[in-house]
Design a protein around this motif. Sequence first.
Motif, mmCIF file in Angstrom:
data_model
loop_
_atom_site.group_PDB
_atom_site.id
_atom_site.type_symbol
_atom_site.label_atom_id
_atom_site.label_comp_id
_atom_site.label_asym_id
_atom_site.label_seq_id
_atom_site.Cartn_x
_atom_site.Cartn_y
_atom_site.Cartn_z
ATOM 1 N N VAL A 1 -17.879 -40.674 17.928
ATOM 2 C CA VAL A 1 -16.550 -41.271 17.824
ATOM 3 C C VAL A 1 -16.166 -41.265 16.352
ATOM 4 C CG1 VAL A 1 -15.124 -43.302 18.220
ATOM 5 C CG2 VAL A 1 -16.932 -42.725 19.844
ATOM 6 N N TRP A 2 -14.955 -40.790 16.049
ATOM 7 C CA TRP A 2 -14.515 -40.636 14.666
ATOM 8 C C TRP A 2 -13.154 -41.278 14.428
ATOM 9 C CZ3 TRP A 2 -16.893 -38.433 10.458
ATOM 10 C CH2 TRP A 2 -18.097 -37.753 10.712
ATOM 11 N N ALA A 3 -12.926 -41.727 13.191
ATOM 12 C CA ALA A 3 -11.611 -42.184 12.734
ATOM 13 C C ALA A 3 -11.477 -41.799 11.266
ATOM 14 C CB ALA A 3 -11.455 -43.695 12.895
ATOM 15 N N LEU A 4 -10.442 -41.024 10.933
ATOM 16 C CA LEU A 4 -10.240 -40.544 9.564
ATOM 17 C C LEU A 4 -8.801 -40.818 9.118
ATOM 18 C CD1 LEU A 4 -12.074 -37.085 9.478
ATOM 19 C CD2 LEU A 4 -12.889 -39.275 8.624
ATOM 20 N N PRO A 5 -8.549 -41.958 8.471
ATOM 21 C CA PRO A 5 -7.239 -42.200 7.872
ATOM 22 C C PRO A 5 -7.082 -41.383 6.588
ATOM 23 C CG PRO A 5 -8.474 -44.252 8.242
ATOM 24 C CD PRO A 5 -9.434 -43.117 8.366
ATOM 25 N N ALA A 6 -5.884 -40.878 6.346
ATOM 26 C CA ALA A 6 -5.582 -40.116 5.130
ATOM 27 C C ALA A 6 -4.212 -40.532 4.618
ATOM 28 C CB ALA A 6 -5.609 -38.616 5.411
ATOM 29 N N CYS A 7 -4.075 -40.655 3.287
ATOM 30 C CA CYS A 7 -2.818 -41.083 2.673
ATOM 31 C C CYS A 7 -2.427 -40.138 1.546
ATOM 32 C CB CYS A 7 -2.948 -42.502 2.118
ATOM 33 S SG CYS A 7 -3.230 -43.773 3.380
ATOM 34 N N ASN A 8 -1.117 -40.048 1.306
ATOM 35 C CA ASN A 8 -0.563 -39.203 0.249
ATOM 36 C C ASN A 8 0.514 -40.007 -0.496
ATOM 37 O OD1 ASN A 8 0.420 -37.177 -1.393
ATOM 38 N ND2 ASN A 8 1.389 -36.017 0.259
ATOM 39 N N PRO A 9 0.137 -40.925 -1.359
ATOM 40 C CA PRO A 9 1.121 -41.806 -1.993
ATOM 41 C C PRO A 9 1.990 -41.130 -3.038
ATOM 42 C CG PRO A 9 -1.073 -42.254 -2.854
ATOM 43 C CD PRO A 9 -1.246 -41.296 -1.713
ATOM 44 N N THR A 10 1.506 -40.071 -3.704
ATOM 45 C CA THR A 10 2.233 -39.492 -4.828
ATOM 46 C C THR A 10 2.923 -38.177 -4.523
ATOM 47 O OG1 THR A 10 0.265 -38.313 -5.634
ATOM 48 C CG2 THR A 10 0.600 -40.566 -6.418
ATOM 49 N N GLY A 11 2.501 -37.460 -3.490
ATOM 50 C CA GLY A 11 3.156 -36.212 -3.132
ATOM 51 C C GLY A 11 2.252 -35.005 -3.101
ATOM 52 N N ASN A 12 1.256 -34.945 -3.991
ATOM 53 C CA ASN A 12 0.386 -33.768 -3.992
ATOM 54 C C ASN A 12 -1.081 -34.146 -4.171
ATOM 55 O OD1 ASN A 12 -0.111 -30.984 -3.769
ATOM 56 N ND2 ASN A 12 -0.034 -30.700 -5.994
ATOM 57 N N LEU A 13 -1.448 -35.307 -3.714
ATOM 58 C CA LEU A 13 -2.854 -35.703 -3.726
ATOM 59 C C LEU A 13 -3.118 -36.557 -2.498
ATOM 60 C CD1 LEU A 13 -5.587 -35.583 -5.127
ATOM 61 C CD2 LEU A 13 -4.971 -37.718 -6.315
ATOM 62 N N GLU A 14 -3.833 -35.981 -1.557
ATOM 63 C CA GLU A 14 -4.158 -36.673 -0.312
ATOM 64 C C GLU A 14 -5.595 -37.152 -0.372
ATOM 65 O OE1 GLU A 14 -3.209 -34.899 3.753
ATOM 66 O OE2 GLU A 14 -5.401 -34.638 3.626
ATOM 67 N N PHE A 15 -5.832 -38.413 -0.050
ATOM 68 C CA PHE A 15 -7.200 -38.908 -0.001
ATOM 69 C C PHE A 15 -7.527 -39.407 1.403
ATOM 70 C CE2 PHE A 15 -4.710 -42.607 -1.295
ATOM 71 C CZ PHE A 15 -5.222 -43.630 -0.506
ATOM 72 N N THR A 16 -8.745 -39.112 1.819
ATOM 73 C CA THR A 16 -9.235 -39.479 3.142
ATOM 74 C C THR A 16 -10.478 -40.334 2.996
ATOM 75 O OG1 THR A 16 -8.419 -37.412 4.101
ATOM 76 C CG2 THR A 16 -10.115 -38.598 5.349
ATOM 77 N N VAL A 17 -10.510 -41.459 3.701
ATOM 78 C CA VAL A 17 -11.685 -42.333 3.740
ATOM 79 C C VAL A 17 -11.888 -42.723 5.193
ATOM 80 C CG1 VAL A 17 -12.743 -44.473 2.957
ATOM 81 C CG2 VAL A 17 -11.203 -43.234 1.433
ATOM 82 N N GLY A 18 -12.990 -42.305 5.781
ATOM 83 C CA GLY A 18 -13.226 -42.620 7.189
ATOM 84 C C GLY A 18 -14.662 -42.370 7.561
ATOM 85 N N GLY A 19 -14.914 -42.337 8.865
ATOM 86 C CA GLY A 19 -16.284 -42.135 9.289
ATOM 87 C C GLY A 19 -16.415 -41.953 10.775
ATOM 88 N N GLY A 20 -17.654 -41.745 11.189
ATOM 89 C CA GLY A 20 -17.954 -41.523 12.591
ATOM 90 C C GLY A 20 -19.268 -42.154 12.979
ATOM 91 N N ARG A 21 -19.463 -42.308 14.271
ATOM 92 C CA ARG A 21 -20.683 -42.869 14.828
ATOM 93 C C ARG A 21 -21.176 -41.946 15.918
ATOM 94 N NH1 ARG A 21 -24.539 -46.598 13.293
ATOM 95 N NH2 ARG A 21 -25.545 -47.509 15.119
ATOM 96 N N ALA A 22 -22.446 -41.532 15.828
ATOM 97 C CA ALA A 22 -23.052 -40.645 16.823
ATOM 98 C C ALA A 22 -24.196 -41.372 17.515
ATOM 99 C CB ALA A 22 -23.585 -39.383 16.159
ATOM 100 N N ARG A 23 -24.373 -41.068 18.790
ATOM 101 C CA ARG A 23 -25.442 -41.710 19.552
ATOM 102 C C ARG A 23 -26.031 -40.718 20.538
ATOM 103 N NH1 ARG A 23 -26.722 -47.031 20.219
ATOM 104 N NH2 ARG A 23 -28.006 -47.567 22.032
ATOM 105 N N ASN A 24 -27.355 -40.552 20.485
ATOM 106 C CA ASN A 24 -28.063 -39.734 21.456
ATOM 107 C C ASN A 24 -28.536 -40.593 22.611
ATOM 108 O OD1 ASN A 24 -27.839 -37.402 19.901
ATOM 109 N ND2 ASN A 24 -29.695 -37.892 18.755
ATOM 110 N N SER A 25 -28.768 -39.989 23.753
ATOM 111 C CA SER A 25 -29.252 -40.729 24.918
ATOM 112 C C SER A 25 -30.599 -41.374 24.606
ATOM 113 C CB SER A 25 -29.398 -39.788 26.119
ATOM 114 O OG SER A 25 -28.164 -39.190 26.443
ATOM 115 N N GLY A 26 -30.676 -42.687 24.798
ATOM 116 C CA GLY A 26 -31.929 -43.403 24.603
ATOM 117 C C GLY A 26 -32.314 -43.638 23.166
#
Length: 234
Positions: free
Chosen positions: A54-79
């Motif tokens: 499961v992933w969530a990646l927010p990204a913002c571009n406050p100035t016009g030509n610089l986008e920053f992304t801070v997010g993450g994900g969670r992985a789970r195997n059976s058992g």
Amino acid sequence: MLPMRFSTLVLLGAWLPLEAMSARPFVTDDARLTTQGSCQLETWVRSYKDSHEVWALPACNPTGNLEFTVGGGRARNSGEHGTSDFVFQLKTLFRPLSTNGWGWGLGVGTVRHPEISPGPNLLGNTYAYVPMSFSFQDDRVVVHANVGWLKERTTHRNNATWGLGAEFQTAQRVMLIAEAFGDHRHNPYAQIGGRLAIVPNRVQVDLTVGQQMAGPSNTRWISMGLRFTPDELF
């Protein structure tokens, strides 16, 4: 330890890349940015035979030509206990993509795997890549290509990464996608699917299926995602 398929997908660009930009469901990034003065949210689930992410990646571009992304994900195997991954990325463009034209830029970032490589060092695997995009037939066909580099923190190995994808507009709100991506050490991965604009330029959903080429059946996945792009936040 994370399954190879999961770590490879993370490292190749789960960061990121409808209408104004190509992001989900691509792993290959594009030469476009989030809307100036706003943010976007991409979230998705990817399911394998014996695990899911499961992933969530927010990204913002406050100035016009610089986008920053801070997010993450969670992985789970059976058992097994789950593992978390965190992505931090900056992206800029040297030539924005235009209709029937082309564009390119630069992305740099790090992927942190706390359960795999704990310690005081806040940086994990580091990477850089060049996204390139080419528009044809008034944006009805758009091709994306990436070439990049990734440094593994635990092994200190340098990997060459690549991606090639295309989106095809088949109806006013429907896009079909096809993509292949990988690095120089493993068999490449491929996926096909589509995206639907629920609200044009604001809300899209997508569905893809993929697998490692010449790989075992447990590398096969299905992914479902949601992308929200508000017009202005700042």
